[in-house]
Design a protein around this motif. Structure first.
Motif, PDB file in Angstrom:
ATOM      1  N   LEU A  50       0.823  -1.208   0.000  1.00 14.42           N
ATOM      2  CA  LEU A  50       0.000   0.000   0.000  1.00 14.42           C
ATOM      3  C   LEU A  50       0.858   1.260   0.000  1.00 14.42           C
ATOM      4  CD1 LEU A  50      -2.822  -1.038   2.502  1.00 14.42           C
ATOM      5  CD2 LEU A  50      -2.950  -0.882   0.015  1.00 14.42           C
ATOM      6  N   ASN A  51       2.012   1.190   0.660  1.00 12.97           N
ATOM      7  CA  ASN A  51       2.930   2.332   0.661  1.00 12.97           C
ATOM      8  C   ASN A  51       3.404   2.659  -0.749  1.00 12.97           C
ATOM      9  OD1 ASN A  51       4.145   4.324   2.176  1.00 12.97           O
ATOM     10  ND2 ASN A  51       5.233   2.904   3.501  1.00 12.97           N
ATOM     11  N   LEU A  52       3.653   1.628  -1.534  1.00 10.19           N
ATOM     12  CA  LEU A  52       4.092   1.834  -2.917  1.00 10.19           C
ATOM     13  C   LEU A  52       2.943   2.310  -3.809  1.00 10.19           C
ATOM     14  CD1 LEU A  52       6.299  -1.372  -3.292  1.00 10.19           C
ATOM     15  CD2 LEU A  52       7.117   0.988  -3.139  1.00 10.19           C
ATOM     16  N   LEU A  53       1.716   1.948  -3.435  1.00  8.94           N
ATOM     17  CA  LEU A  53       0.555   2.374  -4.223  1.00  8.94           C
ATOM     18  C   LEU A  53       0.223   3.842  -4.012  1.00  8.94           C
ATOM     19  CD1 LEU A  53      -1.910   1.634  -6.007  1.00  8.94           C
ATOM     20  CD2 LEU A  53      -3.104   0.979  -3.894  1.00  8.94           C
ATOM     21  N   ALA A  54       0.467   4.350  -2.821  1.00 14.84           N
ATOM     22  CA  ALA A  54       0.075   5.726  -2.487  1.00 14.84           C
ATOM     23  C   ALA A  54       0.638   6.766  -3.456  1.00 14.84           C
ATOM     24  CB  ALA A  54       0.485   6.035  -1.047  1.00 14.84           C
ATOM     25  N   PRO A  55       1.937   6.750  -3.847  1.00 12.43           N
ATOM     26  CA  PRO A  55       2.434   7.748  -4.811  1.00 12.43           C
ATOM     27  C   PRO A  55       1.747   7.655  -6.179  1.00 12.43           C
ATOM     28  CG  PRO A  55       4.259   6.738  -3.638  1.00 12.43           C
ATOM     29  CD  PRO A  55       3.051   5.944  -3.308  1.00 12.43           C
ATOM     30  N   GLN A  56       1.340   6.449  -6.582  1.00 17.35           N
ATOM     31  CA  GLN A  56       0.625   6.306  -7.851  1.00 17.35           C
ATOM     32  C   GLN A  56      -0.716   7.038  -7.789  1.00 17.35           C
ATOM     33  OE1 GLN A  56       1.819   4.915 -10.551  1.00 17.35           O
ATOM     34  NE2 GLN A  56       3.625   3.842  -9.751  1.00 17.35           N
ATOM     35  N   VAL A  57      -1.410   6.893  -6.681  1.00 17.14           N
ATOM     36  CA  VAL A  57      -2.684   7.602  -6.505  1.00 17.14           C
ATOM     37  C   VAL A  57      -2.439   9.104  -6.481  1.00 17.14           C
ATOM     38  CG1 VAL A  57      -4.670   7.917  -4.954  1.00 17.14           C
ATOM     39  CG2 VAL A  57      -3.656   5.648  -5.235  1.00 17.14           C
ATOM     40  N   LEU A  58      -1.369   9.513  -5.804  1.00 20.05           N
ATOM     41  CA  LEU A  58      -1.046  10.934  -5.720  1.00 20.05           C
ATOM     42  C   LEU A  58      -0.679  11.496  -7.093  1.00 20.05           C
ATOM     43  CD1 LEU A  58      -0.862  13.225  -3.689  1.00 20.05           C
ATOM     44  CD2 LEU A  58       1.529  12.624  -3.306  1.00 20.05           C
ATOM     45  N   ARG A  59       0.040  10.718  -7.897  1.00 25.09           N
ATOM     46  CA  ARG A  59       0.365  11.177  -9.259  1.00 25.09           C
ATOM     47  C   ARG A  59      -0.916  11.384 -10.065  1.00 25.09           C
ATOM     48  NH1 ARG A  59       4.039   7.889 -13.611  1.00 25.09           N
ATOM     49  NH2 ARG A  59       2.540   6.230 -13.129  1.00 25.09           N
ATOM     50  N   ALA A  60      -1.839  10.427 -10.000  1.00 20.71           N
ATOM     51  CA  ALA A  60      -3.099  10.558 -10.738  1.00 20.71           C
ATOM     52  C   ALA A  60      -3.866  11.792 -10.274  1.00 20.71           C
ATOM     53  CB  ALA A  60      -3.934   9.298 -10.536  1.00 20.71           C
ATOM     54  N   PHE A  61      -3.839  12.061  -8.958  1.00 19.14           N
ATOM     55  CA  PHE A  61      -4.529  13.236  -8.433  1.00 19.14           C
ATOM     56  C   PHE A  61      -3.911  14.515  -8.981  1.00 19.14           C
ATOM     57  CE2 PHE A  61      -5.090  16.635  -5.353  1.00 19.14           C
ATOM     58  CZ  PHE A  61      -6.438  16.558  -5.031  1.00 19.14           C
ATOM     59  N   LEU A  62      -2.572  14.616  -8.940  1.00 20.08           N
ATOM     60  CA  LEU A  62      -1.898  15.827  -9.416  1.00 20.08           C
ATOM     61  C   LEU A  62      -2.109  16.029 -10.917  1.00 20.08           C
ATOM     62  CD1 LEU A  62       1.453  15.669  -7.417  1.00 20.08           C
ATOM     63  CD2 LEU A  62      -0.399  17.309  -7.110  1.00 20.08           C
ATOM     64  N   ASP A  63      -2.006  14.939 -11.694  1.00 20.29           N
ATOM     65  CA  ASP A  63      -2.212  15.062 -13.138  1.00 20.29           C
ATOM     66  C   ASP A  63      -3.644  15.481 -13.455  1.00 20.29           C
ATOM     67  OD1 ASP A  63       0.394  14.431 -13.635  1.00 20.29           O
ATOM     68  OD2 ASP A  63       0.024  12.318 -14.112  1.00 20.29           O
ATOM     69  N   ALA A  64      -4.618  14.931 -12.684  1.00 19.26           N
ATOM     70  CA  ALA A  64      -6.018  15.319 -12.907  1.00 19.26           C
ATOM     71  C   ALA A  64      -6.259  16.758 -12.489  1.00 19.26           C
ATOM     72  CB  ALA A  64      -6.943  14.380 -12.120  1.00 19.26           C
ATOM     73  N   ALA A  65      -5.582  17.177 -11.387  1.00 24.42           N
ATOM     74  CA  ALA A  65      -5.785  18.545 -10.901  1.00 24.42           C
ATOM     75  C   ALA A  65      -5.182  19.579 -11.835  1.00 24.42           C
ATOM     76  CB  ALA A  65      -5.173  18.681  -9.507  1.00 24.42           C
ATOM     77  N   THR A  66      -4.106  19.250 -12.536  1.00 23.43           N
ATOM     78  CA  THR A  66      -3.449  20.196 -13.447  1.00 23.43           C
ATOM     79  C   THR A  66      -4.017  20.127 -14.857  1.00 23.43           C
ATOM     80  OG1 THR A  66      -1.706  18.555 -13.845  1.00 23.43           O
ATOM     81  CG2 THR A  66      -1.298  20.218 -12.139  1.00 23.43           C
ATOM     82  N   ASN A  67      -4.968  19.201 -15.077  1.00 25.34           N
ATOM     83  CA  ASN A  67      -5.613  19.081 -16.381  1.00 25.34           C
ATOM     84  C   ASN A  67      -6.558  20.265 -16.574  1.00 25.34           C
ATOM     85  OD1 ASN A  67      -7.121  18.255 -18.662  1.00 25.34           O
ATOM     86  ND2 ASN A  67      -6.676  16.097 -18.174  1.00 25.34           N
ATOM     87  N   HIS A  68      -6.624  20.773 -17.807  1.00 26.18           N
ATOM     88  CA  HIS A  68      -7.503  21.926 -18.066  1.00 26.18           C
ATOM     89  C   HIS A  68      -8.959  21.565 -17.826  1.00 26.18           C
ATOM     90  CE1 HIS A  68      -4.232  24.360 -19.509  1.00 26.18           C
ATOM     91  NE2 HIS A  68      -3.877  23.406 -20.393  1.00 26.18           N
ATOM     92  N   ASP A  69      -9.337  20.324 -18.080  1.00 28.90           N
ATOM     93  CA  ASP A  69     -10.721  19.880 -17.887  1.00 28.90           C
ATOM     94  C   ASP A  69     -10.807  19.105 -16.562  1.00 28.90           C
ATOM     95  OD1 ASP A  69     -13.362  19.302 -18.209  1.00 28.90           O
ATOM     96  OD2 ASP A  69     -13.053  17.694 -19.678  1.00 28.90           O
TER      97      ASP A  69
END
Length: 591
Positions: free
Chosen positions: A46-65
């Motif tokens: 789960l520790n290794l999974l957490a950064p993957q979730v965080l990356r998806a969050f940041l990429d979605a947050a910086t998306n124009h849509d």
């Protein structure tokens, strides 16, 4: 003898010999270790999974849509993963502590049992403070290490391997570079660890000497004060303390090399990773989320290696303690026990041409005599004549240099050692009492003896009225120093009655008593020796006024041994001369 521990650096062989100690105490706990491993695997995954979730969050947050619903779900997943990681980590830590403390508590008990079974010559060369440090200090260092080492090191290695796999998944070049860095760092830290083991071992030795010094001076506090030796004692304490401080400081400096090297290497590594991530993001090769991901996985390289660096310092302490513990467990008694049982009932005692020497100093010379079963013998002689040594051979604290000691027809060297010491009871002048209940002092913490039997033993030695005056009876606390010398001796007699031995040895039982208390003690002695063989060491003739035989020793030899009445009637005997001179001049007459 074999029970010696020379103060020299541990060899590779002694370090390897320490490893089986680990297996002996950790192997039976494998189910708990398996549970700990499962919890760790879940936590690391789960520790290794957490950064993957965080990356998806940041990429979605910086998306124009931006899709707020997706962000909320990702945030919820990240929060859930983080909570699960903490719960699994806490469970793994608890399981690891359970394994570590269970193993080292067994080790502590076995170590105490082993030390108690070593020869008197070993204990005479060491203070109780040193023994406490060996049993508690060294094992506590191992307890602290094992209760955390498995979780932190195993978890750190899993996290390190997982983070490396993630780097390889993102970019093989990054994966290769970070892998080379991680392997090189671990190798460097391991090399830096080794010089700290020997200074740590010397630190533990100095700690044992410090505890021994403190214990010895506290035991003799009354004499230190009475003789005005406080200033000299303080100066000696400062010298011992200075030696401990010097060795502790040297050990700390040797161990600190590990984390200093780790700090330098990771400062360099962070600078390289951050520069690479910024450069790739600026070139448009990776997203902001991926750049942050690389930083997160770098922390997962840093954190486990830092954990390993800290544990390597604890490993140095534990390694030194483990070597010292394994050296103790490797010691063997020079008095191996036999297998023959010792008969029940009163024991016949035979000394067959016994010689004994402490090193080059001869103590007993050609002692040859037989004490019939059920007889009481008064043992007389000047200080240093060998009286105490003779009785120590009977309880097999030592073996004769030559000749044989026979109890109930069994050579003490062939007898089962535990059975022999159950059948031989010794009551010394200084009775050891514990800060525990009356019951525990009498049974020596044996819960199997019924209260009725204990009460009966106290009644037989004349302590029934004393017992009736205690607020909680047998379960009343017995603080140290709360009894008179006579009461302490009577309690010791009650201990002997509970054991029902075949041979009783009384070492000057009435030497410090007033006449009234002595009369009470004499009555208890008659009850104690009834139906048993007894040897009574005495300087006061009143103590042996009713024994069957008299044995007089001089310079380790038997000067005379015969029935008391016959010696008393023979004006040429040493015993008759003692009677004429009186007990106060016994030493001069025996000279």
């Amino acid at each position: 003898m074999s029970a010696s521990t020379p103060d020299h650096p541990p060899s590779a062989a002694s370090a390897r010999a320490a490893l089986p100690v680990l297996g002996t105490y950790l192997k039976p706990l494998w189910p708990r270790a398996l549970l700990m491993a499962a919890l760790l695997l879940g936590s690391v995954g789960l520790n290794l999974l957490a950064p993957q979730v965080l990356r998806a969050f940041l990429d979605a947050a910086t998306n124009h849509d931006v899709n707020v619903g997706v962000l909320v779900r990702l945030a919820g997943v990240f929060l859930g993963v983080s909570i699960a990681v903490q719960l699994l980590s806490a469970g793994a830590t608890y399981a690891g502590a359970d394994v570590g403390w269970a193993a080292t508590n067994r080790l502590r008990a076995d170590l105490a049992r082993h030390l108690l079974g070593l020869d008197m010559s070993y204990h005479k060369d060491r203070t109780p403070g040193e023994m406490i440090e060996r049993i508690d200090g060294d094992v506590t260092a191992l307890s602290n290490f094992f209760s955390q080492f498995a979780v932190r090191v195993f978890g750190a290695l899993l996290l390190l391997l997982g983070a490396l796999v993630m780097f390889w998944r993102e970019d093989w070049r990054l994966g290769l570079g970070i892998s080379v860095f991680a392997v090189g760092t671990l190798f460097a830290l391991n090399v830096a660890r080794k010089p700290g083991v020997e200074p740590t071992r010397r630190e533990r030795e100095a700690s044992a000497r410090l505890f021994g010094f403190i214990e010895e001076r506290l035991t003799g506090l009354d004499d230190v004060r009475a003789l005005g030796a406080g200033h000299h004692t303080l100066n000696a304490f400062l010298r011992v303390q200075r030696d401990f401080y010097t060795r502790a400081r040297a050990a700390w400096l040797a161990r600190s090399t590990v984390w200093q090297l780790s700090f330098f290497l990771f400062t360099l590594a962070y600078a390289i990773v951050i520069a690479s991530a910024v450069g790739l993001y600026a070139a448009g090769a990776i997203t902001l989320g991926t750049a942050f991901l690389l930083y997160q996985y770098m922390t997962m390289i840093d954190e486990p290696i830092n954990q390993l660096a800290q544990q390597l310092q604890d490993l140095q302490k534990a390694g030194a303690s483990l070597i010292r513990v394994s050296e103790i467990l490797a010691l063997r008694s020079d008095l191996p026990g036999g297998e023959r049982p010792v008969p029940v009932g009163a024991l016949e005692v035979r000394f067959e041409h016994v010689q004994f020497a402490y090193g080059d100093a001869s103590v007993l010379q050609d002692v040859h005599l037989t004490i019939p079963a059920g007889h009481t013998v008064g043992l007389l002689g000047r200080t240093g004549s060998g009286k105490t040594t003779l009785t120590r051979l009977l309880s097999r604290l030592y073996d004769p240099t030559s000749g044989a000691v026979i109890l109930g027809g069994v050579d003490t060297r062939d007898a089962d050692l535990h059975a022999l010491r159950e059948r031989v009871a010794v009551v010394t002048q200084d009775v050891q009492l514990f800060q525990a209940s009356v019951r525990d002092n009498l049974t020596l913490f044996d819960p199997s003896l019924p209260d009725a039997r204990i009460t009966e033993a106290l009644t037989e030695v004349g302590l029934d009225s004393w017992l009736a005056g205690l607020p909680e009876g047998l379960h009343s606390s017995l603080p140290a120093g709360s009894l008179s010398a006579g009461e302490a001796q009577l309690l010791a007699f009650a201990r002997v009655l509970l054991r029902d031995p075949g041979l009783v040895i009384l070492d000057e039982p009435s030497s410090r008593l007033d006449p009234a208390t002595e009369a009470k003690l004499t009555a208890a002695m008659r009850r104690l020796t009834e139906g048993r063989t007894a040897i009574i060491i005495a300087h006061r003739l009143d103590t042996v006024a009713r024994v069957d035989d008299i044995l007089v020793l001089g310079e380790g030899r038997v000067l005379e041994f015969a029935p008391r009445a016959r010696l008393a009637a023979n004006p040429r005997s040493q015993y008759a001369a003692l009677l004429r001179a009186g007990a106060h001049h016994a030493e001069e007459v025996l000279a």
